[in-house]
Design a protein around this motif. Structure first.
Motif, PDB file in Angstrom:
ATOM      1  N   LEU A  60       6.217  -4.636   5.285  1.00 14.16           N
ATOM      2  CA  LEU A  60       5.240  -3.804   4.577  1.00 14.16           C
ATOM      3  C   LEU A  60       4.007  -4.588   4.116  1.00 14.16           C
ATOM      4  O   LEU A  60       2.918  -4.015   4.014  1.00 14.16           O
ATOM      5  CB  LEU A  60       5.908  -3.151   3.358  1.00 14.16           C
ATOM      6  N   GLU A  61       4.211  -5.856   3.851  1.00 14.25           N
ATOM      7  CA  GLU A  61       3.120  -6.632   3.230  1.00 14.25           C
ATOM      8  C   GLU A  61       1.788  -6.515   3.991  1.00 14.25           C
ATOM      9  O   GLU A  61       0.764  -6.181   3.399  1.00 14.25           O
ATOM     10  CB  GLU A  61       3.540  -8.095   3.081  1.00 14.25           C
ATOM     11  N   ARG A  72      -2.241  -4.181  -3.546  1.00 12.96           N
ATOM     12  CA  ARG A  72      -1.822  -5.557  -3.279  1.00 12.96           C
ATOM     13  C   ARG A  72      -1.187  -6.214  -4.504  1.00 12.96           C
ATOM     14  O   ARG A  72      -0.172  -6.886  -4.422  1.00 12.96           O
ATOM     15  CB  ARG A  72      -3.075  -6.347  -2.846  1.00 12.96           C
ATOM     16  N   HIS A  73      -1.818  -5.952  -5.662  1.00 13.30           N
ATOM     17  CA  HIS A  73      -1.383  -6.552  -6.912  1.00 13.30           C
ATOM     18  C   HIS A  73       0.053  -6.111  -7.254  1.00 13.30           C
ATOM     19  O   HIS A  73       0.935  -6.934  -7.512  1.00 13.30           O
ATOM     20  CB  HIS A  73      -2.376  -6.115  -7.998  1.00 13.30           C
ATOM     21  N   ASN A  74       0.295  -4.807  -7.193  1.00 12.24           N
ATOM     22  CA  ASN A  74       1.628  -4.297  -7.510  1.00 12.24           C
ATOM     23  C   ASN A  74       2.665  -4.739  -6.484  1.00 12.24           C
ATOM     24  O   ASN A  74       3.824  -5.006  -6.822  1.00 12.24           O
ATOM     25  CB  ASN A  74       1.614  -2.761  -7.579  1.00 12.24           C
ATOM     26  N   PHE A  75       2.242  -4.803  -5.245  1.00  6.48           N
ATOM     27  CA  PHE A  75       3.179  -5.213  -4.211  1.00  6.48           C
ATOM     28  C   PHE A  75       3.629  -6.653  -4.438  1.00  6.48           C
ATOM     29  O   PHE A  75       4.798  -6.997  -4.326  1.00  6.48           O
ATOM     30  CB  PHE A  75       2.555  -5.041  -2.820  1.00  6.48           C
ATOM     31  N   LYS A  76       2.649  -7.474  -4.818  1.00  5.23           N
ATOM     32  CA  LYS A  76       2.994  -8.875  -5.103  1.00  5.23           C
ATOM     33  C   LYS A  76       4.000  -8.951  -6.253  1.00  5.23           C
ATOM     34  O   LYS A  76       4.912  -9.762  -6.247  1.00  5.23           O
ATOM     35  CB  LYS A  76       1.721  -9.655  -5.489  1.00  5.23           C
ATOM     36  N   HIS A  77       3.783  -8.074  -7.226  1.00  3.44           N
ATOM     37  CA  HIS A  77       4.680  -8.072  -8.370  1.00  3.44           C
ATOM     38  C   HIS A  77       6.106  -7.695  -7.963  1.00  3.44           C
ATOM     39  O   HIS A  77       7.076  -8.288  -8.431  1.00  3.44           O
ATOM     40  CB  HIS A  77       4.159  -7.110  -9.438  1.00  3.44           C
ATOM     41  N   LEU A  78       6.216  -6.725  -7.054  1.00  6.93           N
ATOM     42  CA  LEU A  78       7.547  -6.341  -6.553  1.00  6.93           C
ATOM     43  C   LEU A  78       8.210  -7.543  -5.884  1.00  6.93           C
ATOM     44  O   LEU A  78       9.404  -7.807  -6.068  1.00  6.93           O
ATOM     45  CB  LEU A  78       7.439  -5.228  -5.521  1.00  6.93           C
ATOM     46  N   PHE A 212      -0.394  -8.649  13.226  1.00  5.31           N
ATOM     47  CA  PHE A 212       0.682  -7.691  13.290  1.00  5.31           C
ATOM     48  C   PHE A 212       0.351  -6.717  14.438  1.00  5.31           C
ATOM     49  O   PHE A 212      -0.599  -5.952  14.360  1.00  5.31           O
ATOM     50  CB  PHE A 212       0.762  -6.979  11.939  1.00  5.31           C
ATOM     51  N   ALA A 213       1.163  -6.792  15.494  1.00  8.39           N
ATOM     52  CA  ALA A 213       0.795  -6.119  16.747  1.00  8.39           C
ATOM     53  C   ALA A 213       0.485  -4.629  16.553  1.00  8.39           C
ATOM     54  O   ALA A 213      -0.499  -4.123  17.079  1.00  8.39           O
ATOM     55  CB  ALA A 213       1.908  -6.296  17.762  1.00  8.39           C
ATOM     56  N   LEU A 214       1.311  -3.966  15.770  1.00  8.62           N
ATOM     57  CA  LEU A 214       1.140  -2.525  15.617  1.00  8.62           C
ATOM     58  C   LEU A 214      -0.230  -2.185  15.009  1.00  8.62           C
ATOM     59  O   LEU A 214      -0.843  -1.180  15.339  1.00  8.62           O
ATOM     60  CB  LEU A 214       2.257  -1.989  14.714  1.00  8.62           C
ATOM     61  N   LEU A 215      -0.696  -3.066  14.109  1.00 12.76           N
ATOM     62  CA  LEU A 215      -1.994  -2.834  13.496  1.00 12.76           C
ATOM     63  C   LEU A 215      -3.114  -3.354  14.379  1.00 12.76           C
ATOM     64  O   LEU A 215      -4.196  -2.759  14.459  1.00 12.76           O
ATOM     65  CB  LEU A 215      -2.056  -3.537  12.137  1.00 12.76           C
ATOM     66  N   HIS A 216      -2.846  -4.444  15.044  1.00 14.06           N
ATOM     67  CA  HIS A 216      -3.912  -5.056  15.834  1.00 14.06           C
ATOM     68  C   HIS A 216      -4.275  -4.247  17.071  1.00 14.06           C
ATOM     69  O   HIS A 216      -5.337  -4.464  17.648  1.00 14.06           O
ATOM     70  CB  HIS A 216      -3.551  -6.509  16.174  1.00 14.06           C
ATOM     71  N   ARG A 217      -3.414  -3.293  17.434  1.00 11.74           N
ATOM     72  CA  ARG A 217      -3.787  -2.372  18.510  1.00 11.74           C
ATOM     73  C   ARG A 217      -5.117  -1.690  18.206  1.00 11.74           C
ATOM     74  O   ARG A 217      -5.872  -1.377  19.096  1.00 11.74           O
ATOM     75  CB  ARG A 217      -2.751  -1.264  18.593  1.00 11.74           C
TER      76      ARG A 217
END
Ligand SMILES: Cc1ncc(COP(=O)(O)O)c(C=O)c1O
Length: 922
Positions: A60-61, A72-78, A212-217
């Motif tokens: 997910l990152e 991003r901030h909350n994800f880092k906290h998780l 990340f291949a899926l995004l880099h498409r």
């Protein structure tokens, strides 16, 4: 990173059509795993659970950096909570995030995640389910994309500054997504549908640090021309150009440290403002809101609502207006209850004052049409309240005079045939490639059109050729390479007018892949290209080579791409769209889009007359208002809706291809089934394969002569021994309440649309599984006789399909000057001749009456449009000669509905005498 191959402990990554599917699944998995982790006893071995959570978080990152919530901030906290082993707190926060993402609660309130020390009670406050009214009154939410290289601290400061700008009177509310590079920005605008505005600052780099291949498409969508020889100081302008091609509706703001005047002269149209060293956020904030409001406003809908609120006395011929004839009634009150009062309060007419007139718009209707033109990329847009059936006739009548030659695909909608009759066109019918094995047509190959145009050129008739009319996309989802078709036809006839029937394609403008095959997009692209110096150079070089070849040899023209002469070419393109078929609009809401360089000088008056011919003097204002709101919707969420519509179709494809029971009985026809190899340069055969995963459809859509609209899913039912019609009525409709539009002998067409939900897709899969079980049982219980019947049915549906007949020819009587060298026919004369009963005869088709006549060399000429449903296009038109192939096709047709033919009376044809009498008149 493992994410190249697998998605944590979930399905393999190539099972995901796009990152949004992966994102949704990953959050759900994270929620379940973290809850189990939190509940596990201290002594339990949780190492495999921990590994799953770690993998899902790693997955997910790189996705979450493109979304404002949870951010991003909350994800880092998780991640920190996870590292510290604080599973209970982490699990609670994850559950809240998932709930908020599912319910969209994050769009209108701050979601306490327990990351800032909130109590459980405070956190639970967001669980209260809101009423529909509350949701309706919430300020719409969106996200802005800021492109700049910032530290986490700087990002927080920027977000804080932007939040401080909020005022209670703001109409909308937004959050910022901040990415550090050009590539990340492209990924973000393609992944995150919440983004409505882009602010490009001057400190960002080009490459993304993620891989990340899926995004880099997404990056394959960057047009190389926009980034060739790119210098870092021009990243902002280049990004604006890329955004304009991908999501032209987005407002782009450029913050620069260079000379604003210099930059402002070079930015594309989507760039709303250039700021110099922006640190004062007030201007930016106000501009952003103003930009959204320009798309949000719906002038006609607002005017109608305003009108409905005004107290008026009705002394006018419209008793339903203000609902009076209903509310006072003793007998029809239920109608009022069913519809609610507003619909009647809004019933009005141009003559009752206060609102604009569709027939002579100067106020809110005019403005609404102008906004629609902007949204759909047209120069002019006209609203039509009687469907594309009427829109088509308006356009044909305004462009065609009696005697003009029109090339038209024969399997076009019947409104075109009637349009031809009305306008007195000389019609040349173009044959689409047939798909005999499915009893359907494909589309007209470019070669066939070029061949017809060259024949007309040779016969000295090119100046009479006015219009090429094609259906894009077809009912079954075949999509033309619009740009290439127009380019090559214009090389033969530089002022040819194109009418693209986009009845099924209004949504296409709002998906970047689809957009490149829409009429308005291609018209603009071609016009810009032909004005450029680059093109002039290309043309000169091409012409030099071309002139070395033999122009008399047809192959010279057919075997290579042709380029139009930039000094002669004029772009004249029209598109008619049934907004109501694919976007939000009440039934019959349709639009005509115009991109015609000669519109003002050559067409406008005739268009006005044609519009008057076909438009009611009492148009339905509710339909007009719905067109206005439908336009607002696509300008703000068309991208998201189309993305989901395609995603849902892909989920269906994947389910049927990979479910053992479903794949045993059913299959969706693939690209390969529906488009012959010669039209698929990309070599793409199918969109999904259980072994190879998803195909990249972008390349096919950029190049191939024809592509398949992924949202059209043709289910093949021939193998189960049930014909399309029975499958539709007896199985889908009667048993499960599933509606579909179209069937052929052995197929049923499903479509996803902007309203299709995951639940409705799941329901369809469930239903297909139930039907498959039923089939299994029937087969297991069948005795030998039943098995034989079944085998015969399967054989008939899969092997005994009558070949689809080509257009035969118009009879000489209806060919101007008796010249049949180029095939055009006078449909109108034949049509009206049939009004006279004494000129017509009826011939049975079951016996050999017609065969004998044909053998004796006599022409049998249809007096009617004969249209079987399915396939739904005329196999005979007035004035057309009956061929043995057509006869055979009619005999083998096992459909019940054939318009223009009554089996008990026979085929209506012209008498020999009528034909020769008419011929003498010419
Ligand atoms: C290709 C095509 N054009 C035009 C129409 C007519 O559109 P409407 O129903 O909006 O009148 C249809 C209807 O199905 C169609 O399929």
């Amino acid at each position: 990173m493992s994410s190249e191959l697998t998605s944590g402990s979930g399905p393999a990554l190539n099972e995901y059509y796009n990152a949004s599917q992966l994102r949704a699944d990953s959050w759900s998995r994270l929620k379940a795993d973290s809850a189990r982790l939190a509940a596990a006893a201290a002594s339990a071995d949780t190492s495999s659970l921990q590994r799953r959570v770690a993998e899902t978080m790693a997955m997910l990152e790189p996705i979450e950096i493109y979304w404002a919530f949870p951010g991003r901030h909350n994800f880092k906290h998780l991640q920190r909570l996870f590292e510290l082993g604080e599973y209970v707190g982490m699990s609670r926060s994850i559950a809240r995030i998932v709930r908020s993402l599912m319910s969209n609660a994050y769009r209108h309130k701050a979601i306490p995640l327990g990351l800032n020390g909130e109590t459980e009670e405070q956190e639970d406050a967001d669980s209260v389910i809101e009423s529909a009214e509350e949701v309706a009154h919430q300020r719409p939410y969106f996200e802005i994309l800021v492109v700049d290289n910032m530290t986490l601290g700087q990002e927080q400061a920027l977000r804080h500054s932007l939040r401080k700008m909020r005022r209670s009177e703001d109409q909308f509310i937004y959050e910022a997504v901040i990415v550090p590079s050009f590539e990340d920005a492209v990924i973000a605008v393609l992944q995150n549908h919440n983004i409505q505005a882009v602010v490009a600052r001057y400190g960002f780099s080009y490459r993304s640090v993620h891989n990340f291949a899926l995004l880099h498409r997404s990056l394959t969508r960057i047009d190389e021309r926009h980034i060739a020889d790119l210098q870092s100081e021009d990243y902002g302008i280049a990004l604006a150009r890329v955004c304009e091609t991908l999501r032209p509706e987005l407002d782009f703001y450029l913050v620069t440290d260079q000379s604003v005047e210099d930059v402002a002269g070079r930015v594309p149209q989507n760039c709303r403002r250039v700021f110099y060293n922006q640190e004062d956020y007030v201007e930016l904030h106000l501009n952003i809101l103003r930009g959204i409001n320009k798309r949000y406003k719906s002038p006609f809908f607002s005017a109608l609502r305003e009108y409905a609120r005004q107290p008026t006395g009705v002394f006018h011929a419209m008793p339903i207006s203000r609902g009076k004839s209903i509310t006072k009634s003793h007998w029809i009150k239920d109608m009022g209850e069913f519809y609610g009062l507003n619909i009647f309060l809004a019933e009005t007419s141009a003559t009752s004052g206060g609102l604009d007139s569709l027939l002579d718009p100067h106020g809110p209707i005019k403005e609404a049409q102008e906004l629609a033109a902007r949204a759909f990329g047209a120069k002019q847009t006209y609203f039509v309240t009687n469907g594309t059936s009427t829109a088509n006739k308006i356009v044909v009548q305004s462009l065609i005079r009696p005697g003009d030659i029109v090339l038209v695909d024969r399997d076009c909608h019947k409104s075109h045939h009637y349009g031809m009759v009305l306008s007195g066109a000389q019609v040349i019918y173009l044959d689409s490639y047939p798909l005999d094995q499915f009893s359907m047509y494909g589309a007209v190959p470019l070669r066939e059109i070029k061949h017809q145009l060259l024949k007309l050129k040779k016969a000295g008739k090119l100046d009479r050729v006015k219009l090429l009319l094609l259906t894009n996309c077809t009912f079954d989802g075949i999509v033309y390479n619009v740009e290439r078709f127009m380019q090559e036809c214009l090389a033969i006839k530089p002022d040819l007018v194109f009418l693209w029937d986009e009845a099924w394609f209004a949504f296409a403008r709002f998906g970047p892949t689809y957009r490149q095959r829409t009429a308005m997009h291609c018209a603009k692209a071609l016009r810009e290209r032909y004005c450029s110096d680059d093109y002039r150079e290309t043309y000169v070089a091409w012409k030099e080579e071309f002139d070395k070849l033999d122009p008399e040899d047809e192959a010279t023209w057919l075997d290579r791409p042709l380029l139009p002469d930039p000094d002669q070419v004029v772009i004249r393109t029209y598109a008619c769209q049934s907004t109501h078929k694919t976007l939000t609009s009440l039934r019959q809401g349709s639009m005509i889009h115009v991109y015609d360089q000669s519109f003002r000088t050559k067409v406008e008056d005739a268009f006005h007359e044609a519009y008057m011919t076909h438009t009611s003097t009492s148009p339905n204002y509710q339909i007009l208002a719905s067109l206005d709101v439908g336009r607002r919707q696509v300008e703000l969420e068309g991208f998201e809706l189309v993305q989901k519509q395609v995603e849902m179709a892909m989920v269906l494809r994947q389910a049927v291809a990979s479910h053992p029971l479903l794949r045993k009985h059913f299959r969706f026809l693939t690209v390969q089934d529906m488009i012959p190899e010669e039209y698929r340069k990309s070599g793409i055969k199918k969109y999904y394969d259980p072994e190879d995963g998803w195909t990249r459809i972008w390349e096919a859509w950029a190049e191939d002569e024809f592509v398949l609209d992924a949202t059209r899913l043709t289910l093949y039912v021939g193998d189960i021994g049930i014909d399309g019609d029975t499958f539709k009525n007896r199985y889908l409709m009667e048993k499960y309440g599933i509606q579909v539009n179209k069937t052929s002998r052995n197929t049923v067409l499903f479509m996803t649309n902007i309203g299709t939900t995951r639940s409705s897709v799941a329901y369809l899969i469930e239903v297909l599984v139930s039907i498959a079980h039923e089939l299994e049982e029937e087969s297991a219980d069948a005795n030998q006789a039943e098995q034989r019947v079944h085998a015969r049915k399967v054989h008939s549906l899969t092997k005994e399909l009558p070949p689809l007949p080509d257009f035969s020819r118009f009879h000489g009587t209806f060919q101007p000057g008796g010249d049949d060298s180029t095939g055009e026919g006078d449909l109108r004369t034949a049509y009206f001749l049939a009004y006279d009963d004494s000129k017509c005869d009826f011939l049975p088709i079951e016996d050999d009456t017609i065969d004998k006549k044909l053998k004796a060399g006599e022409d049998v000429v249809s007096a009617m449009f004969v249209i079987p449903y399915p396939p739904g296009f005329p196999i005979l038109v007035p004035g057309q000669v009956v061929s043995p192939e057509i006869l055979e096709f009619m005999r083998k047709l096992d459909v019940k509905e054939i318009h223009g033919y009554r089996p008990e009376i026979g085929l209506r044809v012209f008498t020999k005498e009528a034909l020769s009498e008419e011929a003498q008149k010419n």
